[in-house]
Scaffold this motif. Structure first.
Motif, PDB file in Angstrom:
ATOM      1  N   PRO A 501       0.871  -1.353  -0.036  1.00  0.00           N
ATOM      2  CA  PRO A 501      -0.402  -0.006  -0.252  1.00  0.00           C
ATOM      3  C   PRO A 501       0.952   0.972  -0.212  1.00  0.00           C
ATOM      4  O   PRO A 501       0.496   2.249  -0.340  1.00  0.00           O
ATOM      5  CB  PRO A 501      -0.859   0.323   1.465  1.00  0.00           C
ATOM      6  N   GLU A 502       2.192   1.421   0.287  1.00  0.00           N
ATOM      7  CA  GLU A 502       2.868   2.468   1.000  1.00  0.00           C
ATOM      8  C   GLU A 502       3.680   2.910  -0.774  1.00  0.00           C
ATOM      9  O   GLU A 502       3.988   3.883  -0.624  1.00  0.00           O
ATOM     10  CB  GLU A 502       3.939   2.388   2.086  1.00  0.00           C
ATOM     11  N   GLU A 503       3.640   1.973  -0.995  1.00  0.00           N
ATOM     12  CA  GLU A 503       3.945   1.712  -2.610  1.00  0.00           C
ATOM     13  C   GLU A 503       3.252   2.149  -3.815  1.00  0.00           C
ATOM     14  O   GLU A 503       3.856   1.772  -5.147  1.00  0.00           O
ATOM     15  CB  GLU A 503       5.354   0.277  -3.563  1.00  0.00           C
ATOM     16  N   THR A 504       2.162   2.330  -3.838  1.00  0.00           N
ATOM     17  CA  THR A 504       1.283   2.461  -4.782  1.00  0.00           C
ATOM     18  C   THR A 504       0.120   3.572  -4.528  1.00  0.00           C
ATOM     19  O   THR A 504       0.315   4.249  -3.604  1.00  0.00           O
ATOM     20  CB  THR A 504       0.385   1.423  -5.296  1.00  0.00           C
ATOM     21  N   ASP A 505      -0.332   3.340  -5.434  1.00  0.00           N
ATOM     22  CA  ASP A 505      -1.349   4.813  -4.998  1.00  0.00           C
ATOM     23  C   ASP A 505      -2.851   4.731  -5.988  1.00  0.00           C
ATOM     24  O   ASP A 505      -3.538   3.531  -6.270  1.00  0.00           O
ATOM     25  CB  ASP A 505      -1.338   6.093  -5.604  1.00  0.00           C
ATOM     26  N   GLU A 506      -3.846   5.172  -6.064  1.00  0.00           N
ATOM     27  CA  GLU A 506      -5.688   4.303  -6.692  1.00  0.00           C
ATOM     28  C   GLU A 506      -5.047   3.921  -7.468  1.00  0.00           C
ATOM     29  O   GLU A 506      -6.035   3.988  -8.749  1.00  0.00           O
ATOM     30  CB  GLU A 506      -6.375   5.581  -6.046  1.00  0.00           C
ATOM     31  N   ARG A 507      -4.659   5.084  -8.523  1.00  0.00           N
ATOM     32  CA  ARG A 507      -4.970   5.820  -9.842  1.00  0.00           C
ATOM     33  C   ARG A 507      -4.152   3.841 -10.602  1.00  0.00           C
ATOM     34  O   ARG A 507      -4.796   3.249 -11.579  1.00  0.00           O
ATOM     35  CB  ARG A 507      -3.479   6.611 -10.159  1.00  0.00           C
ATOM     36  N   GLU A 508      -2.416   3.433  -9.768  1.00  0.00           N
ATOM     37  CA  GLU A 508      -2.073   2.762 -10.561  1.00  0.00           C
ATOM     38  C   GLU A 508      -3.222   1.240 -10.011  1.00  0.00           C
ATOM     39  O   GLU A 508      -2.770   0.339 -10.777  1.00  0.00           O
ATOM     40  CB  GLU A 508      -0.827   2.021  -9.883  1.00  0.00           C
ATOM     41  N   LEU A 509      -3.784   1.353  -8.760  1.00  0.00           N
ATOM     42  CA  LEU A 509      -4.932   0.009  -8.411  1.00  0.00           C
ATOM     43  C   LEU A 509      -5.740  -0.370  -9.901  1.00  0.00           C
ATOM     44  O   LEU A 509      -5.968  -1.170  -9.998  1.00  0.00           O
ATOM     45  CB  LEU A 509      -5.333   0.476  -6.934  1.00  0.00           C
ATOM     46  N   GLY A 510      -6.616   1.028  -9.684  1.00  0.00           N
ATOM     47  CA  GLY A 510      -7.483   1.352 -10.501  1.00  0.00           C
ATOM     48  C   GLY A 510      -6.956   1.055 -12.073  1.00  0.00           C
ATOM     49  O   GLY A 510      -8.017   0.099 -12.626  1.00  0.00           O
ATOM     50  N   LEU A 511      -5.986   1.246 -13.032  1.00  0.00           N
ATOM     51  CA  LEU A 511      -5.168   0.737 -13.375  1.00  0.00           C
ATOM     52  C   LEU A 511      -5.766  -1.221 -13.662  1.00  0.00           C
ATOM     53  O   LEU A 511      -5.817  -1.852 -14.565  1.00  0.00           O
ATOM     54  CB  LEU A 511      -4.320   1.278 -13.875  1.00  0.00           C
ATOM     55  N   LEU A 512      -4.865  -1.249 -12.510  1.00  0.00           N
ATOM     56  CA  LEU A 512      -4.412  -3.378 -12.775  1.00  0.00           C
ATOM     57  C   LEU A 512      -6.243  -3.743 -12.699  1.00  0.00           C
ATOM     58  O   LEU A 512      -5.976  -4.604 -13.068  1.00  0.00           O
ATOM     59  CB  LEU A 512      -4.049  -3.146 -11.255  1.00  0.00           C
ATOM     60  N   MET A 513      -7.149  -2.771 -12.010  1.00  0.00           N
ATOM     61  CA  MET A 513      -8.049  -3.275 -11.679  1.00  0.00           C
ATOM     62  C   MET A 513      -8.898  -3.026 -13.237  1.00  0.00           C
ATOM     63  O   MET A 513      -9.760  -3.865 -13.130  1.00  0.00           O
ATOM     64  CB  MET A 513      -9.326  -1.698 -10.867  1.00  0.00           C
ATOM     65  N   ALA A 514      -8.621  -2.502 -14.110  1.00  0.00           N
ATOM     66  CA  ALA A 514      -9.891  -2.408 -15.665  1.00  0.00           C
ATOM     67  C   ALA A 514      -8.553  -3.268 -16.662  1.00  0.00           C
ATOM     68  O   ALA A 514      -8.792  -3.701 -17.012  1.00  0.00           O
ATOM     69  CB  ALA A 514      -9.189  -1.045 -15.500  1.00  0.00           C
ATOM     70  N   GLY A 515      -7.535  -4.603 -15.616  1.00  0.00           N
ATOM     71  CA  GLY A 515      -6.713  -5.020 -16.814  1.00  0.00           C
ATOM     72  C   GLY A 515      -6.262  -4.787 -17.296  1.00  0.00           C
ATOM     73  O   GLY A 515      -5.273  -5.437 -17.676  1.00  0.00           O
ATOM     74  N   VAL A 516      -4.930  -3.207 -16.771  1.00  0.00           N
ATOM     75  CA  VAL A 516      -3.880  -3.153 -17.683  1.00  0.00           C
ATOM     76  C   VAL A 516      -2.655  -3.307 -16.364  1.00  0.00           C
ATOM     77  O   VAL A 516      -2.497  -2.897 -15.327  1.00  0.00           O
ATOM     78  CB  VAL A 516      -4.024  -1.211 -17.854  1.00  0.00           C
ATOM     79  N   THR A 517      -1.964  -4.360 -17.249  1.00  0.00           N
ATOM     80  CA  THR A 517      -1.326  -5.367 -16.986  1.00  0.00           C
ATOM     81  C   THR A 517       0.480  -4.051 -17.054  1.00  0.00           C
ATOM     82  O   THR A 517       0.816  -3.415 -15.590  1.00  0.00           O
ATOM     83  CB  THR A 517      -0.272  -6.013 -16.990  1.00  0.00           C
ATOM     84  N   ASN A 518       0.822  -3.330 -18.013  1.00  0.00           N
ATOM     85  CA  ASN A 518       2.152  -2.048 -17.607  1.00  0.00           C
ATOM     86  C   ASN A 518       1.776  -1.065 -17.335  1.00  0.00           C
ATOM     87  O   ASN A 518       1.774  -0.054 -18.205  1.00  0.00           O
ATOM     88  CB  ASN A 518       2.326  -2.882 -19.786  1.00  0.00           C
ATOM     89  N   THR A 519       1.332  -0.591 -16.102  1.00  0.00           N
ATOM     90  CA  THR A 519       0.878  -0.219 -16.119  1.00  0.00           C
ATOM     91  C   THR A 519       2.494   1.166 -15.509  1.00  0.00           C
ATOM     92  O   THR A 519       2.251   2.325 -15.611  1.00  0.00           O
ATOM     93  CB  THR A 519       0.679  -0.427 -14.127  1.00  0.00           C
ATOM     94  N   GLY A 520       3.578   0.664 -16.014  1.00  0.00           N
ATOM     95  CA  GLY A 520       4.567   1.451 -15.782  1.00  0.00           C
ATOM     96  C   GLY A 520       4.276   2.599 -17.267  1.00  0.00           C
ATOM     97  O   GLY A 520       4.394   3.525 -16.992  1.00  0.00           O
ATOM     98  N   GLU A 521       4.419   1.868 -18.434  1.00  0.00           N
ATOM     99  CA  GLU A 521       4.100   2.609 -19.752  1.00  0.00           C
ATOM    100  C   GLU A 521       3.044   4.234 -19.391  1.00  0.00           C
ATOM    101  O   GLU A 521       2.635   3.995 -19.815  1.00  0.00           O
ATOM    102  CB  GLU A 521       3.833   1.883 -20.201  1.00  0.00           C
ATOM    103  N   ALA A 522       2.015   3.191 -19.056  1.00  0.00           N
ATOM    104  CA  ALA A 522       0.221   3.745 -18.743  1.00  0.00           C
ATOM    105  C   ALA A 522       0.748   5.389 -18.003  1.00  0.00           C
ATOM    106  O   ALA A 522      -0.194   5.810 -18.759  1.00  0.00           O
ATOM    107  CB  ALA A 522      -0.728   2.674 -18.420  1.00  0.00           C
ATOM    108  N   ALA A 523       1.115   4.943 -17.402  1.00  0.00           N
ATOM    109  CA  ALA A 523       1.293   6.199 -16.245  1.00  0.00           C
ATOM    110  C   ALA A 523       2.766   7.160 -17.023  1.00  0.00           C
ATOM    111  O   ALA A 523       2.311   8.280 -17.166  1.00  0.00           O
ATOM    112  CB  ALA A 523       2.322   5.662 -14.844  1.00  0.00           C
TER     113      ALA A 523
END
Lengths: 523, 365
Positions: A501-523
């Motif tokens: 939890p301390e290394e992530t935020d709602e944005r990144e989790l939100g993308l994962l929840m939508a099935g987007v895995t490469n959060t690095g690039e998406a961000a």
């Protein structure tokens, strides 16, 4: 109310909605007490309050489902009698319910015109609706395929159909009841964009919610309700979440959970390659692997319906699966005779199910009967080989209700007569005091008031600090973020990733929840 | 919300239902040109006016207690067993087999075995629909009603075949051993100096029925099995969560239900007819549904409702006898009206009464 001054910039125009002295009682329960509220045209007005504060009753009165015992409704400055939803629609009010009122096997177009057909023949109405929908789509970012069948649409799109239905009926005032409860963060963002567009076009929006964050993000003004009474209306820019929470509950509330860092011990639960195929042949879990250690909380985030429920059901022993599940190194049966709730409890797994009303409790049973539910085979609850020790159970129940602050403290009251928060405390009192090795918790605070949320969270943390393993499933991202020591995100029956939890935020989790895995690039 | 006091739920609402049913029945009797007060007089007099009438009333009530309890136990698990008729009929075979197996020297020796035979055969006839429901999802309402017909056909086959008394034209067995006849009310009361009709069929089975009512109460509200049956009946999904096996509860509840329905055969076959006659159940299985509904699936309510329906049955026969203007169908109409008002139209009275109590409660507050 102070609303006169807040409408300074529009003081010439009559308010879109004005309620004066609305009261409504259901039997002995006073659901609304002398409510007055005024909403300026072209604004987004939030109504916030705990469950049972009277928000929904108030909106149902406005939409003609209930009639107020006293009080008056003014729409655009004109006194309006609203006897039923037809009157409400005629007055330009549209409502988007929490549970959509759509015909599942009809197309979008058919749903939109349902009840608003122009004549006995459908074709002209459908053509007209198609044109209107096209215009609305470009104007408000409300894109939906008009020929799609409702059951094939995502929840977010179904909600758009509800909004389109209201707009097609020329609604100028839109009421949304807890609209984001079923949406991913991204879908919720899109909804808010639509609402801002609607506002820009001069529509008035009433947003009912219990989520403070949404109120702060999108509303212009906000009214707080508590126990059927209006506790004031303020400009959103002049308030804070803490202030609103205090008004809702009537005392200071801790919004962040206070907890020490976890000190995880040995691995308690090991899940490997878990697969579930439902009755319709759809694969609900597609190879889940995870571990929960003693003294830590693993939070499972995800939008409802992505396999979290199935995961809990398999672990709780009432759904068959394939794969391997080990509890403290010992394998658990995933099918056959020993894959049931009794065997799981015997192995030291306690389970607070997602749906307390249809699973965790029997609503017609008294509190004392519910307090042994699932543990009714336990020797301490038996008088002899034949009879249960009802008097003893009542005594034990009274003790548990005392320790978990269940109100009212009446062991003979039926479960359905308790509020949502107190029902949940009944379940927690039953499951937590069993001293389990592993606690499964599903949606611990769904439909629970803020005061009780605080209590429930503290108890979950307390159990963790006693060295128990806890698997938490929740669709409330805030809850996952504040309680979990590790977060796994589920999407479409798979675990998309694990974060701290301390290394992530709602944005990144939100993308994962939508099935987007490469959060690095998406961000 | 706990809306109204328990006494109103248990007594006041059924009472108002009954009064309404009698009022409407009175109108119907008026409409065919008879005096409704006379009709009520003859019905009540016929049912409880003489020890003979009372003996018949309680004899019918005994049947209705058994079938009412049968429906109620299944209904606690939300299973609608409308196969009491067939289960009781098949149970008759069980009683007959036990009674004809030996030349029983005394009734008290035969009774436990006859009870076991009746309950086992009744339960067995309920087991097949129960198994089909639990394992295959075949709806129990459909299967139990079909099993009534199959049961009737089987009875006809056996009583015209292997079980038939070769010395008569009728579809019936030979008479049971005389020494095993159950003591009637006359037999029991005469030594105590209480005069009772010698012809009335009321027998010791009535006591057995009351004991069963108490046992059912104990089972449902005091035992773990009853707890599981009620939990399953209230919420199948919650039962699944708790690890209560749907298959197990469905089958056990239906076995108990079928067994209770079967005990009717003790009263009729062993207690009254002392031989197995083809159509001995005479609709009591179906009356049990109305009895359970009116008794709100509670053994105490069922005993009261069974007494009422016993009075209706016996009073109805007397009415036919005393008032030639009233036909058999008329009596059926009156009985049906009572079932309609106490069962189907229950909410018509319940809701206003609840409102009244809410209003009274508010006035006090």
């Amino acid at each position: 109310m102070g609303s006169e001054t807040e409408q300074g910039r529009q003081e010439t125009a009559a308010p879109a909605i004005e309620l004066r002295g609305i009261s409504k009682a259901f039997g002995p329960v006073q659901a609304n007490k002398d409510i007055s509220i005024s909403v300026a045209k072209g604004t987004i007005h939030g109504i916030i309050g705990e469950n049972g504060a009277g928000k929904s009753t108030l909106m149902s009165i406005l939409y003609g489902f209930y009639r107020a015992d006293s009080g008056e409704i003014y729409i655009n400055g004109k006194k309006t009698e609203i006897h039923d939803s037809q009157d409400a629609i005629a007055a330009g009010i549209g409502m988007v319910f929490q549970h959509f009122k759509l015909v599942e096997n009809f197309t979008v177009l058919e749903n939109v015109i349902l009840g608003a057909e122009d004549g006995p023949m459908l074709r002209p109405s459908l053509a007209k609706a198609r044109r209107t929908l096209r215009e609305l789509a470009t104007e408000y970012e409300l894109n939906v395929d008009p020929d799609a069948v409702i059951e094939d649409l995502s929840v977010g799109h179904q909600q758009r159909v509800e909004i389109l239905k209201a707009l097609y009926r020329q609604a100028d005032i839109l009421i949304l009841d807890e609209p984001t409860g079923v949406l991913t963060p991204a879908e919720a963002d899109h909804l808010f964009r639509i609402l801002r567009n609607l506002k820009a076009q001069g529509k008035t929006i009433l947003l009912i919610t219990h989520k403070l964050r949404e109120i702060m993000e999108i509303t212009d003004t906000v009214s707080v309700m508590r126990q059927g009474e209006m506790k004031g209306t303020v400009r959103t820019s002049e308030t804070s979440p803490e202030d609103l929470a205090e008004r809702m509950v009537g005392r200071k509330v801790l919004l962040r959970v206070d907890k020490k860092p976890a000190t995880p011990g040995e691995t308690v639960l090991e899940v490997e390659n878990l697969r579930v195929v439902d009755n319709a042949g759809v694969e609900r879990l597609r190879g889940i692997s995870l571990q929960v250690r003693a003294g830590e909380i693993l939070g499972i985030a995800g939008v409802a319906g992505n396999g979290q429920s199935e995961l809990l059901e398999v672990l709780g022993g009432f759904r068959e699966a394939s794969g391997t599940v080990r509890l403290k190194g010992q394998e658990l049966a995933l099918s056959g005779r020993h894959a049931d709730g009794q065997s799981r409890r015997a192995r030291g797994i306690a389970h607070v199910p997602e749906d307390r009303q249809s699973e965790g409790l029997i609503m017609e049973f008294a509190a004392w009967e519910n307090i042994v539910f699932g543990y009714h085979h336990d020797p301490q609850y038996q008088k002899n080989r034949l009879l249960m020790d009802n008097a003893g159970i009542r005594k034990i129940a009274a003790g548990k209700m005392e320790r978990f602050d269940v109100r009212p403290r009446d062991v003979n009251l039926r479960a359905k007569s308790f509020s949502g928060g107190n029902q949940q405390k009944l379940v927690l009192a039953r499951e937590m005091e069993r001293n389990p090795d592993l606690l499964l918790v599903g949606q611990p605070t769904r439909g629970v008031d803020i005061g009780a949320i605080e209590f429930i969270h503290q108890n979950i943390i307390k159990l963790r600090d006693q060295g128990k393993a806890i698997l938490l499933v929740s669709v409330e991202l805030d809850e996952i973020m504040s309680l979990s020591d590790r977060i796994a995100v589920m999407f479409d029956g798979r675990i998309m990733g694990e974060r701290r939890p301390e290394e992530t935020d709602e944005r990144e989790l939100g993308l994962l929840m939508a099935g987007v895995t490469n959060t690095g690039e998406a961000a | 919300m706990e809306r109204m006091p328990k006494w109103a739920d248990v007594f006041l609402v059924p009472f108002i239902n009954l009064v309404l049913a009698f009022l409407v029945s009175g109108l119907v009797v008026l409409a065919i040109g008879e005096n409704p007060l006379d009709a009520i007089y003859y019905m009540v007099k016929g049912a409880v006016g003489t020890t003979s009438g009372l003996g018949y009333t309680l004899y019918y009530a005994t049947n209705y207690i058994f079938t009412g309890l049968a429906v109620a136990v299944a209904f606690q698990a939300r299973l609608f067993n409308i196969g009491g008729e067939g289960q009781a009929a098949i149970a008759g075979i069980g009683v007959a087999l036990v009674m004809l197996a030996f030349d029983w020297p005394a009734w008290w020796l035969a009774l436990p075995f006859a009870i076991a035979g009746a309950a086992a055969f009744g339960a067995a006839w309920a087991f097949i629909p129960a198994w089909l429901q639990a394992k295959r999802g075949s709806h129990i309402v459909i299967t139990t009603i079909m099993f009534n017909f199959i049961g009737a056909a089987l009875m006809g086959y056996l009583l015209n075949g292997v079980l038939k008394n070769p010395n008569t034209q009728n579809a019936e067995t030979v008479a049971f051993p005389k020494a095993a006849a159950l003591p009637t009310a006359y037999d029991i009361l005469a030594p105590l100096g209480i005069p009772f009709s010698k012809s009335a069929p009321l027998n010791i089975s009535f006591i057995l029925a009351l004991i069963c009512a108490w046992l059912v109460w104990l089972l449902i509200w005091r035992t773990r099995l009853g707890y599981q049956i009620r939990a399953f009946g209230q919420s199948e999904s919650a039962a699944r969560y708790a690890g209560i096996s749907a298959v197990r509860v469905t089958i056990i509840a239906m076995l108990i239900s079928g067994g209770l329905a079967g005990l009717l055969a003790i009263n009729v076959v062993m207690g009254e007819q002392e031989r197995l006659i083809k159509e001995f159940v005479e609709g009591a299985g179906f009356v049990g549904i109305a009895v359970a509904l009116m008794g709100r699936s509670h053994p105490f309510g069922i005993v009261l409702a069974a007494l009422l329906f016993g009075m209706l049955t016996q009073g109805g026969f007397e009415l036919l006898w005393e008032m030639p203007g009233i036909s058999k169908e008329m009596v059926l109409v009156i009985q049906a009206l009572i079932i309609l008002f106490t069962g189907a139209l229950d909410n018509m009275v319940r809701v206003p009464v609840e409102r009244m109590f809410l209003w009274l409660g508010k006035g006090r507050a």
